[in-house]
Design an enzyme around this catalytic site. Structure first.
Site, PDB file in Angstrom:
ATOM      1  N   GLY A  57      -6.839   9.372 -16.901  1.00  0.00           N
ATOM      2  CA  GLY A  57      -6.717  10.762 -17.306  1.00  0.00           C
ATOM      3  C   GLY A  57      -5.442  11.064 -18.062  1.00  0.00           C
ATOM      4  O   GLY A  57      -4.423  10.386 -17.905  1.00  0.00           O
ATOM      5  N   GLY A  87       1.864   7.390  -9.212  1.00  0.00           N
ATOM      6  CA  GLY A  87       2.570   6.259  -8.617  1.00  0.00           C
ATOM      7  C   GLY A  87       3.508   5.535  -9.568  1.00  0.00           C
ATOM      8  O   GLY A  87       4.070   6.127 -10.489  1.00  0.00           O
ATOM      9  N   GLY A 123      14.558 -11.021  -8.179  1.00  0.00           N
ATOM     10  CA  GLY A 123      14.801  -9.731  -7.541  1.00  0.00           C
ATOM     11  C   GLY A 123      14.753  -9.839  -6.031  1.00  0.00           C
ATOM     12  O   GLY A 123      13.756 -10.279  -5.467  1.00  0.00           O
ATOM     13  N   ALA A 124      15.858  -9.448  -5.376  1.00  0.00           N
ATOM     14  CA  ALA A 124      15.954  -9.559  -3.914  1.00  0.00           C
ATOM     15  C   ALA A 124      15.857  -8.198  -3.240  1.00  0.00           C
ATOM     16  O   ALA A 124      16.604  -7.874  -2.329  1.00  0.00           O
ATOM     17  CB  ALA A 124      17.275 -10.241  -3.529  1.00  0.00           C
ATOM     18  N   LEU A 263       8.195   5.068  -1.725  1.00  0.00           N
ATOM     19  CA  LEU A 263       7.516   4.602  -0.516  1.00  0.00           C
ATOM     20  C   LEU A 263       6.219   5.380  -0.330  1.00  0.00           C
ATOM     21  O   LEU A 263       6.181   6.603  -0.552  1.00  0.00           O
ATOM     22  CB  LEU A 263       8.409   4.803   0.717  1.00  0.00           C
ATOM     23  CG  LEU A 263       9.750   4.052   0.708  1.00  0.00           C
ATOM     24  CD1 LEU A 263      10.648   4.556   1.828  1.00  0.00           C
ATOM     25  CD2 LEU A 263       9.500   2.553   0.845  1.00  0.00           C
ATOM     26  N   HIS A 265       4.629   6.295   2.366  1.00  0.00           N
ATOM     27  CA  HIS A 265       4.651   7.352   3.378  1.00  0.00           C
ATOM     28  C   HIS A 265       5.463   8.559   2.909  1.00  0.00           C
ATOM     29  O   HIS A 265       5.164   9.687   3.292  1.00  0.00           O
ATOM     30  CB  HIS A 265       5.166   6.826   4.719  1.00  0.00           C
ATOM     31  CG  HIS A 265       6.388   5.968   4.655  1.00  0.00           C
ATOM     32  ND1 HIS A 265       6.343   4.644   4.271  1.00  0.00           N
ATOM     33  CD2 HIS A 265       7.689   6.236   4.922  1.00  0.00           C
ATOM     34  CE1 HIS A 265       7.566   4.135   4.320  1.00  0.00           C
ATOM     35  NE2 HIS A 265       8.404   5.087   4.698  1.00  0.00           N
ATOM     36  N   HIS A 388       9.591  -1.243  30.961  1.00  0.00           N
ATOM     37  CA  HIS A 388      10.104  -2.616  31.033  1.00  0.00           C
ATOM     38  C   HIS A 388       8.963  -3.561  31.386  1.00  0.00           C
ATOM     39  O   HIS A 388       8.160  -3.266  32.260  1.00  0.00           O
ATOM     40  CB  HIS A 388      11.188  -2.707  32.102  1.00  0.00           C
ATOM     41  CG  HIS A 388      11.672  -4.119  32.347  1.00  0.00           C
ATOM     42  ND1 HIS A 388      12.596  -4.734  31.534  1.00  0.00           N
ATOM     43  CD2 HIS A 388      11.330  -5.020  33.299  1.00  0.00           C
ATOM     44  CE1 HIS A 388      12.816  -5.951  31.978  1.00  0.00           C
ATOM     45  NE2 HIS A 388      12.060  -6.156  33.051  1.00  0.00           N
TER      46      HIS A 388
END
Length: 409
Positions: A57, A87, A123-124, A263, A265, A388
């Site tokens: 689009g 994005g 790239g790290a 990100l 989220h 626990h």
């Protein structure tokens, strides 16, 4: 699972005469998962009576989008309000052409036909280390080339050092302060020419596959933004106000195409808040309280400020730490590499940042996210009963170490 089977199972009393990778079956499982998730979204569209038009689009006016559909026809979709949520895409590097076979993006790295004997990652950052970790644990010899002096520069420095040591123990190699100056794909493999970032002698690296993971860029080209006058910054991000509105009435933008963490989220929260604003309600997203996770093994998760950021603000603070080597559950499952680190205001004890390196750090971080969102103190977490044996007890102990002292170390 393959790495666990070849490195850990015997120590737990589970032995195999042999174990092998069936990469086509592995990829089929991945494709099935992606397909199911995609169909799930399409199902939600149908359930909520959302008209779904598949295609490319572009704006022809502030209230109209022309779509070239995957069926080969053109249609115009009209709307009083339009949200841009296209994005991001892989950031390209000069002189390197991604063919998704020998030189791949993260997309191609998830669809390789065989496990490369040698993999070079350029790239790290988050994605490069995640992809490198996956193929390294499947047997690849992985070398990471990074221009900067550190991996994941946004990470807390203390956690970053431990994280890099962990990856190096898994035989991942790092060439920091190094830039790629040439690529040769004329042979069967790939040859990279690299040199120190500050200049110096060149060397040649050889690999079967090279992954380009030097970041991502907002996907805004070709959308017709210039036609309707939407303002963008110098790297193509769409400029919005605190209600996600652009400078063009009725046009909004969210996610990777606007400033803020890239990100999924965060983009989801943007979307919810944006629609709430359009509906006349109140929306809210605080980017300082969005968690980040590196999905390697171990994982690294964080929320809030790093120690370096707190120092830069000039805030007096306390630090509390707790290693998973002292956590019962981690010791019991023989996966105890990692640490929880909490930063809190020295005067008020308000939590400023939480950083976790652990096998399931991405799950553990959300207690800290909730705490930070409600301006909790480290004592608030420390006084909550934690079951626990669980990994989450390490967060409680780190909180105890922040405002007073832990019990189990």
């Amino acid at each position: 699972m393959y790495h666990e089977a070849t490195h850990s199972f015997a120590g737990h009393g589970v032995k195999f005469s042999s174990v092998e990778i069936d990469l086509p079956a592995m990829m089929a499982q991945k494709d099935k998962a992606v397909s199911n998730l995609t169909r799930g979204i399409e199902g939600l569209f149908k359930k909520n009576k959302v008209n779904y038009v598949k295609g490319y689009g572009k704006f022809i006016s502030p209230s109209e989008v022309s779509v070239d559909t995957i069926e080969g026809v053109s249609t115009v979709v009209k709307g009083k309000n339009i949200i841009i949520a296209t994005g991001s895409d892989v950031k390209s590097l000069p002189g390197i052409t991604i063919d998704e076979k020998r030189i791949v993006s993260s997309t191609g790295a998830l669809a390789l036909q065989e496990v490369p004997k040698k993999l070079i990652v350029i790239g790290a950052g988050y994605i490069g280390l995640e992809m490198g970790s996956v193929w390294g644990r499947l047997g690849s010899e992985v070398t990471v080339v990074e221009f900067a002096p550190d991996i994941v520069p946004s990470m807390d420095a203390e956690i970053r050092k431990q994280f890099q040591r962990s990856l190096e123990k898994q035989k991942m190699k790092f060439m920091l302060k190094t830039k790629v100056v040439g690529v040769d794909t004329s042979g069967n493999g790939v040859k990279l020419t690299v040199e120190p970032a500050a200049g110096g002698d060149q060397t040649t690296l050889e690999a079967d596959v090279v992954l380009v993971s030097a970041g991502r860029s907002p996907f805004t080209a070709g959308l017709g933004l210039d036609k309707i006058g939407v303002e963008t910054d110098k790297i193509g991000r769409i400029l919005v106000n605190d209600r996600f509105a652009t400078n063009v009435a009725g046009v909004y933008a969210i996610g990777d195409v606007i400033p803020g963490p890239m990100l999924a989220h965060k983009a989801e929260e943007d979307g919810v808040a944006c629609v709430e604003f359009i509906a006349g309600k109140h929306g809210h997203v605080d980017y300082d309280k969005v968690p980040g996770v590196v999905y390697t093994h171990p994982e690294v998760a964080s929320v809030g400020k790093t120690e370096e950021q707190v120092k830069a603000l000039g805030v007096d603070y306390r630090v509390g730490k707790f290693p998973f080597l002292a956590n019962s559950r981690a010791k019991a499952i023989d996966d105890a590499e990692g640490i929880v680190k909490i930063l809190a205001d020295k005067e008020t004890d308000k939590i400023l940042g939480v950083h976790i390196m652990a096998p399931n750090a991405g799950e553990l971080i959300h207690e800290a996210v909730l705490a930070i969102n409600y301006d909790a103190s480290s004592e608030d977490i420390a006084r909550v009963c934690h079951a626990h044996p669980t990994m989450s007890e390490a967060l409680k102990e780190a909180a105890m170490a922040t405002y007073d002292k832990p019990i189990h170390i």
